[in-house]
Every structure is written in C-alpha cells, then in structure tokens.
Design a protein around this motif. Sequence first.
Motif, PDB file in Angstrom:
ATOM      1  N   ARG A  16      10.854  28.886 127.875  1.00 29.89           N
ATOM      2  CA  ARG A  16      10.495  29.465 126.578  1.00 29.89           C
ATOM      3  C   ARG A  16       9.342  28.736 125.899  1.00 29.89           C
ATOM      4  O   ARG A  16       8.840  29.177 124.861  1.00 29.89           O
ATOM      5  CB  ARG A  16      11.722  29.469 125.660  1.00 29.89           C
ATOM      6  CG  ARG A  16      12.144  28.078 125.182  1.00 29.89           C
ATOM      7  CD  ARG A  16      13.546  28.062 124.622  1.00 29.89           C
ATOM      8  NE  ARG A  16      13.751  28.938 123.497  1.00 29.89           N
ATOM      9  CZ  ARG A  16      13.670  28.586 122.223  1.00 29.89           C
ATOM     10  NH1 ARG A  16      13.364  27.330 121.913  1.00 29.89           N
ATOM     11  NH2 ARG A  16      13.897  29.435 121.261  1.00 29.89           N
ATOM     12  N   TYR A  49       7.436  29.396 122.234  1.00 33.95           N
ATOM     13  CA  TYR A  49       8.027  28.697 121.103  1.00 33.95           C
ATOM     14  C   TYR A  49       7.523  27.272 120.922  1.00 33.95           C
ATOM     15  O   TYR A  49       7.875  26.614 119.944  1.00 33.95           O
ATOM     16  CB  TYR A  49       9.549  28.672 121.248  1.00 33.95           C
ATOM     17  CG  TYR A  49      10.156  30.050 121.222  1.00 33.95           C
ATOM     18  CD1 TYR A  49      10.374  30.718 120.020  1.00 33.95           C
ATOM     19  CD2 TYR A  49      10.503  30.710 122.409  1.00 33.95           C
ATOM     20  CE1 TYR A  49      10.927  31.994 120.001  1.00 33.95           C
ATOM     21  CE2 TYR A  49      11.052  31.980 122.388  1.00 33.95           C
ATOM     22  CZ  TYR A  49      11.263  32.616 121.183  1.00 33.95           C
ATOM     23  OH  TYR A  49      11.795  33.875 121.156  1.00 33.95           O
ATOM     24  N   GLY A  94       7.352  24.076 117.111  1.00 32.55           N
ATOM     25  CA  GLY A  94       6.484  25.220 117.358  1.00 32.55           C
ATOM     26  C   GLY A  94       5.159  24.880 117.990  1.00 32.55           C
ATOM     27  O   GLY A  94       4.346  25.777 118.249  1.00 32.55           O
TER      28      GLY A  94
END
Length: 321
Positions: free
Chosen positions: A252, A256, A261
């Motif tokens: 991911r 992300y 972030g």
Amino acid sequence: MAEKLAPINLIWLQGSGCTGDTVALISAREPSLVDVMTGVLPEVEGINIAFHPTIMVPHGEHAVSALDDAKAGKLDPFVLVLEGAIPDEKIAKRTGGFFCAIGDKDGKIVLLTEVLDSLKDKAAAVVAVGTCAAYGGPSAGDPNPTGCMGLYDYYGRSYRSKLGLPVINIPGCPSPGDSTLKALAYMVLVARGMAAVPELDEYNRPLFLFGELAHHICPRAGYLADGKFAHHYGEPYCMGLIGCKGPIVHCRVPKYGFANGYGGCPSTGSPCIGCTEPGFPDKPFSPFLQKSPITPWVKEGILDNIGKVRATLHRFVKRSI
C-alpha cells in the motif's frame, strides 16, 4: 461516563533482524503509538506493552519475568507479536552456542524459540510484523546459514491461536508503522470481540492492507498508460524497465506513503523491490534492480490493449443521461 474497556497486553518479541519495524512503529502517525498507548482512540484504549525489548521500562530479570507471567496466564488476554526471523537453534547447538536470546534468568539464557514455544497456545492472537518475522525475509535469504524462518512456518500453516486465528502477517522491510499499528489495533478489537477477523489473502496478509498491487496504485501509473518509461534513475516515468517489481508485489506504500503519508519507494524515485512478498530477497526479487518477470507485463499488455479497443468502440454507443 462510558465504561472503560478491559485491558489487553502486548508481548513484542524480537528475533533475527534489524529492529527496523520498531523504528517504523515509533514513527507512525495514523495513529501514533502515543495516541494508542494513552487512550486517545477509545476503541483501542487499555493496551499495555507488557514486554518490548526496545521501548519497555523494566530491564534485566524483572523484564523477563513478564514472559513467565504470560506463560502462567497472568497477562491474559495478550497479543503476541514477533519482529525478526527465527533461527534454527539446533544448528548453533552443534558447536555449543546459540543464535537468538531474549535475555537471561537465574543465570540461564532464555532463547527466543523457548519463549515462542511456551506462548504458542496461550496467545489470543499472533502477529508477525515485518517480512523477516512473517516469511524469513533477509535473515533467511540464500544461503541462510542460521536456518532462519518466519513465524508463519515455525508455528505451521495450520496453527490457530486461542481465538482460533492463524498467524497474521504484516510484511515489509520494514513494515510501515501506520500499517503495523492499524493491524495491531484491529487485532485488539478482534480479541475484545468488537470486530470480525479481517479477510486474509493466501499468505495470511490482511486484505485491507495488502489487497492491491503496488503497480496499480503507483503514482507513476499514468505514465505507464501513456507508454512512457524511465531509462535512467531520476526520471519521473514508469520504472518497469529499470527494475521495478510492482506488478508482482502487494503493498500500500505507493498510495499511502511510508510515514505520515510521505515516502514510499516509487514516490521517492526508487523501483519497488518486493519487500512485502514471501521469498524476498531471493529471486525473482533479486537482483533488486533487475527487471521483474515478463509474464505479468505480457498479460497486462494484452488486457490493456483489449480494454482500450473496447473503450474506443464504446465511444460510438450513444449514452443515455
């Protein structure tokens, strides 16, 4: 005032590895470790880190005694977490030594394998954090002189915890702290009967964290669709020609980030090297900058062309609004 949730303990063991997963855990922001430990998130309040070699306050035999308490059932319910791989102590024993110790008590070395064996049937849930803990990772890379393996194989594929759960794998080298905390928070909710068991893939990775290919959520995917590929590091285009393993890796991070972030291999100019997959860092993930296998690229090329032809022909179909 709402009734406080019953406390749940966390026992975090460290095997053969680099402690990178702990470093990443401390840098987590969504949520942060402090938020979890101080009860800012009501659903996962009451978590007590009963044992963690790096960040716990107790030391010496007082620290190791927490493991005895867990074995005796005094810390029930607890979630057992492993960071790092498990070496084969039989290999070390041949020369009168050992590979991985948790500490010592009463003048005797306490081995990682001894603790894992003693807590195997007592943990409410078991989580392997990082690729070393999950599948062996770099610690088990060829030629693997210490016989390292992941918890997934050490406990066995048929293993089930007290709650009937298999080993939950959160791979990564290291696993992003945000992913680790989300997984641990989820398992705490499961242990408290407040959430269903997360859906897992064939390698026991939660789909809510590992359900997408890095290739599909890469910020450079638009360039791939346009047929623009980087030929040199530093160019902003798809890095499929310079070693990216994204088409065969579930991760991911491209979407992300790694922490708060930000970061992530393709986002910062590095090809994906496949660190969340079983078998890493051996082939087909090494050499790191070697091109990934051709099969997924051929399959994607065929499907891509079919899709574009269909989309083009569909332009002639009148749309009703």
